[in-house]
Design an enzyme around this catalytic site. Sequence first.
Site, PDB file in Angstrom:
ATOM      1  N   ASP A   1       5.506  10.319   1.415  1.00 31.40           N
ATOM      2  CA  ASP A   1       6.470   9.232   1.223  1.00 31.40           C
ATOM      3  C   ASP A   1       6.032   8.055   2.085  1.00 31.40           C
ATOM      4  O   ASP A   1       5.805   8.194   3.285  1.00 31.40           O
ATOM      5  CB  ASP A   1       7.863   9.711   1.640  1.00 31.40           C
ATOM      6  CG  ASP A   1       8.961   8.706   1.337  1.00 31.40           C
ATOM      7  OD1 ASP A   1       8.661   7.499   1.203  1.00 31.40           O
ATOM      8  OD2 ASP A   1      10.123   9.122   1.231  1.00 31.40           O
TER       9      ASP A   1
ATOM     10  N   CYS B   1       4.025  -6.865  -8.455  1.00 33.48           N
ATOM     11  CA  CYS B   1       3.887  -7.356  -9.831  1.00 33.48           C
ATOM     12  C   CYS B   1       5.238  -7.867 -10.333  1.00 33.48           C
ATOM     13  O   CYS B   1       5.687  -7.524 -11.416  1.00 33.48           O
ATOM     14  CB  CYS B   1       3.340  -6.267 -10.758  1.00 33.48           C
ATOM     15  SG  CYS B   1       4.330  -4.758 -10.789  1.00 33.48           S
TER      16      CYS B   1
END
Length: 619
Positions: A374, A535
């Site tokens: 993680d 993005c």
Amino acid sequence: MKKGRDLFFLTTCRTLHKTPNSSNSNILSNSITAATFHETMQTSDHDSSSQRYSFNPTLNWNPQLHNYFTKAYGSDRFSRISSALTRPSRYSCIRVNTLRSNSDAVIEKLSLLVKKSSNADDCEDGDDAVNPLKECLDSDSDSDSGPVFKCRIPGLDYVVFVWGSGPHRVDYGNVAPKEVIVSRKCAEAVLRGAQVYVPGILACSAHVEKGDTIAVSVSVEQKGSDGSWSAGMTRGIVLQGSETDPYYIERNGLYIGQGTAMLSRAGMFRVTQGLGVDMKDRVYELHSFYNVLEGEIFLQNLPSIIAAHALDPQMGERILDMCAAPGGKTTAIAILMKDKGEVIATDRSHNKVLDIHKLAAELGLSCIKAFKLDALKSVSRRNDNDTFIDACHNNATNDVKNQVPSNLQVERISPLVTQSFKTETLEENGKGNKAHEGAYPSKAEIRKSMRKARNGPGRHQSGGGRVDSSKGFDPDSFDRVLLDAPCSALGLRPRLFAGEDTIESLRSHAKYQRRMFDQAVQLVRPGGVIVYSTCTINPGENEALVRYALDKYKYLSLAPQHPKIGGPGLVGNCEFPDGYVDEWLRPGEENLVQRFDPSSPLDTIGFFIAKFAVGSKDT
């Protein structure tokens, strides 16, 4: 349509009422009026049909989000961005694996596979803006190479462009065509060059047989009475093909092309996989590179390639790619380092780590080590002995799971092929021992195998293969860190739906990204580099993160990027109705970041890159 006809009929009646009271005049006038009525109705029907059977989508935003982006970009610019997001880039960007090939060799091979679009001259008017990348290529490239060109941006000669075309006018005929409705995600893939596969088909006209020419339209999610978003249709329904069809209106302007039915209507909903429609005429003609030159090329968006290049990795360095799956930037970094050094790639998903392993093996890269981790736990915690636990160091405190001897590395990272129980390879205690030929599976093993075959691998299970888990890395242990952060992805295109995103969801992404950036700052050594990218077009996840980083960590500074082809960042701030203020860049900082606008002539996805130089952490 009916309302338009009634209006025209009323106008015609009024004209007839004003005709002079003469029999000859009445006959002549009535004849002219009847002819005009017939001609106008044909024109009206044609225009209506052309508008319906077209691709002219509108991206509907959450009202609050629409107001936010309008304030950030201005009304005109945001309108252009929103329109551009609904359409794909008109070229494919390919990264060449320079350890196995070169641009010239790839261009030669692709030129034999890729032909210039046969209907390149049938593009819609008003959407033919010249891309500066293509303009440069046209003036300095061999015309015999067709639509395949080498990138002329300094330092990116290992990038190849393959030009497509669109939007095209698709002729659906003079009568209502047979059609299928596909899911929005399926349609977005088709717009990028994919075919229509069975799982993406939601509805189909009656009496469709294999070999029929069939139009393809899109079902975009609609908001239900409970506030949830869904396609609003049960898979397998029959399309009526008339205005009484409850799904007739919502498909206006959402036709993406036509093709040949590869199955009958019954077959499309009887099987669970396979090709449903072989697309022949597309709104956008883009080339598919599925299974093409595997190991030699990798299909990747240009801004993503530039993000890896901006990191400027050097041979022999130790580099971390956080949130690395599926491994595009990871492998780009490794190739830029000529596979000499150490690239650590992490992701929280077991199967995504396997994807990184698979891609690295396909490209023949050995310097990549991938771990399940993680990103919010990237920095190792101290154990009871007050020493750091680091997944990449072989010491007594190392707590990596599923370790195997180095000579079994290839077996460990490769996906396992399910075989019969008698010949299945068992991985016990890290050893690849073959099962005894005379052994039989237990009933429990048989039941487990049957459940897996029936239900699939499950969310947290692997389709096969094992990966190493990590408990984090030592502070200051990396020369460079790339954080391509999980984000709202509002820059990806084509995008036909944005209704679910809200101000709250974007703020949630921003908070998550700041926590990951805090981890990245701890892991990079003084004198090192951090590259942050997303993005999304959301300033709250881009410029606001830069402001946060520079204000909190005084030893960080924005560094120049090479190559630099993106536009400047946004300066200023934005205040929300609830009093929350997004602080962005300050004057002088805007040209040190790269913002890729999907509506710009470069025709890329929406993307953002910031590069930080790390000074002495003692100050």
